[in-house]
Design an enzyme around this catalytic site. Structure first.
Site, PDB file in Angstrom:
ATOM      1  N   VAL A   1       5.311   7.365   0.815  1.00  0.00           N
ATOM      2  CA  VAL A   1       5.154   8.717   1.166  1.00  0.00           C
ATOM      3  C   VAL A   1       5.665   9.799   1.361  1.00  0.00           C
ATOM      4  O   VAL A   1       5.394  10.711   1.834  1.00  0.00           O
ATOM      5  CB  VAL A   1       4.052   8.251   2.187  1.00  0.00           C
ATOM      6  CG1 VAL A   1       3.645   9.583   2.839  1.00  0.00           C
ATOM      7  CG2 VAL A   1       3.426   7.110   1.659  1.00  0.00           C
TER       8      VAL A   1
ATOM      9  N   GLY B   1       0.773  -1.191   0.232  1.00  0.00           N
ATOM     10  CA  GLY B   1      -0.289   0.194  -0.105  1.00  0.00           C
ATOM     11  C   GLY B   1       0.702   0.864  -0.311  1.00  0.00           C
ATOM     12  O   GLY B   1       1.990   1.139  -0.449  1.00  0.00           O
ATOM     13  N   LEU B   2       0.344   2.493   1.179  1.00  0.00           N
ATOM     14  CA  LEU B   2       1.310   3.435   0.273  1.00  0.00           C
ATOM     15  C   LEU B   2       1.889   3.291   1.957  1.00  0.00           C
ATOM     16  O   LEU B   2       1.460   3.249   2.817  1.00  0.00           O
ATOM     17  CB  LEU B   2       0.285   4.722   1.010  1.00  0.00           C
ATOM     18  CG  LEU B   2      -0.331   5.001  -0.767  1.00  0.00           C
ATOM     19  CD1 LEU B   2      -1.227   6.450  -0.237  1.00  0.00           C
ATOM     20  CD2 LEU B   2       0.703   5.266  -1.943  1.00  0.00           C
ATOM     21  N   HIS B   3       3.497   3.340   1.860  1.00  0.00           N
ATOM     22  CA  HIS B   3       4.155   2.938   2.896  1.00  0.00           C
ATOM     23  C   HIS B   3       4.501   3.881   2.915  1.00  0.00           C
ATOM     24  O   HIS B   3       5.393   4.841   2.115  1.00  0.00           O
ATOM     25  CB  HIS B   3       5.141   1.963   2.749  1.00  0.00           C
ATOM     26  CG  HIS B   3       5.305   1.085   1.679  1.00  0.00           C
ATOM     27  ND1 HIS B   3       7.104   1.605   1.838  1.00  0.00           N
ATOM     28  CD2 HIS B   3       5.031   1.111   0.507  1.00  0.00           C
ATOM     29  CE1 HIS B   3       7.388   1.327   0.608  1.00  0.00           C
ATOM     30  NE2 HIS B   3       6.222   0.997  -0.412  1.00  0.00           N
ATOM     31  N   ALA B   4       5.513   4.272   3.790  1.00  0.00           N
ATOM     32  CA  ALA B   4       6.284   5.028   5.007  1.00  0.00           C
ATOM     33  C   ALA B   4       7.788   5.749   4.051  1.00  0.00           C
ATOM     34  O   ALA B   4       7.109   7.255   4.016  1.00  0.00           O
ATOM     35  CB  ALA B   4       7.070   5.028   6.245  1.00  0.00           C
TER      36      ALA B   4
END
Length: 87
Positions: free
Chosen positions: A18, A12-15
């Site tokens: 992002v 998914g949208l990870h650190a």
């Protein structure tokens, strides 16, 4: 200007990616918004974006308002594609 994306990364949208998106968004004075599940969220807060827990196959949009909107959106999209995060 607004564009829609679908998350392709298994995580998914990870650190890490992002944080790159937020840094790029924060470097501009424009209002930059992520739309997720029909709600707006500022792209200038990593905590805000990470708290959404956007998963693989989820859809979201990024909207940029103001001068150079297309150029800014292109630079954010480049980060998404370079990191194989969304299409």
């Amino acid at each position: 200007m607004k564009r829609q994306y679908t998350v392709i990364d298994e995580a998914g949208l990870h650190a890490r990616p992002v944080s790159l998106l937020v840094a790029k968004a924060s470097s501009h004075p424009n209002e930059i918004t992520m739309w997720y599940k029909d709600k707006p969220y500022t792209m200038k807060s990593i905590l805000m974006i990470m708290s959404l827990s956007v998963q693989q196959h989820d859809q979201f949009s990024i909207e940029v308002q103001g001068d150079n909107a297309e150029e800014i959106l292109d630079s954010l999209e480049a980060i998404l594609k370079e990191n194989k995060l969304a299409s």
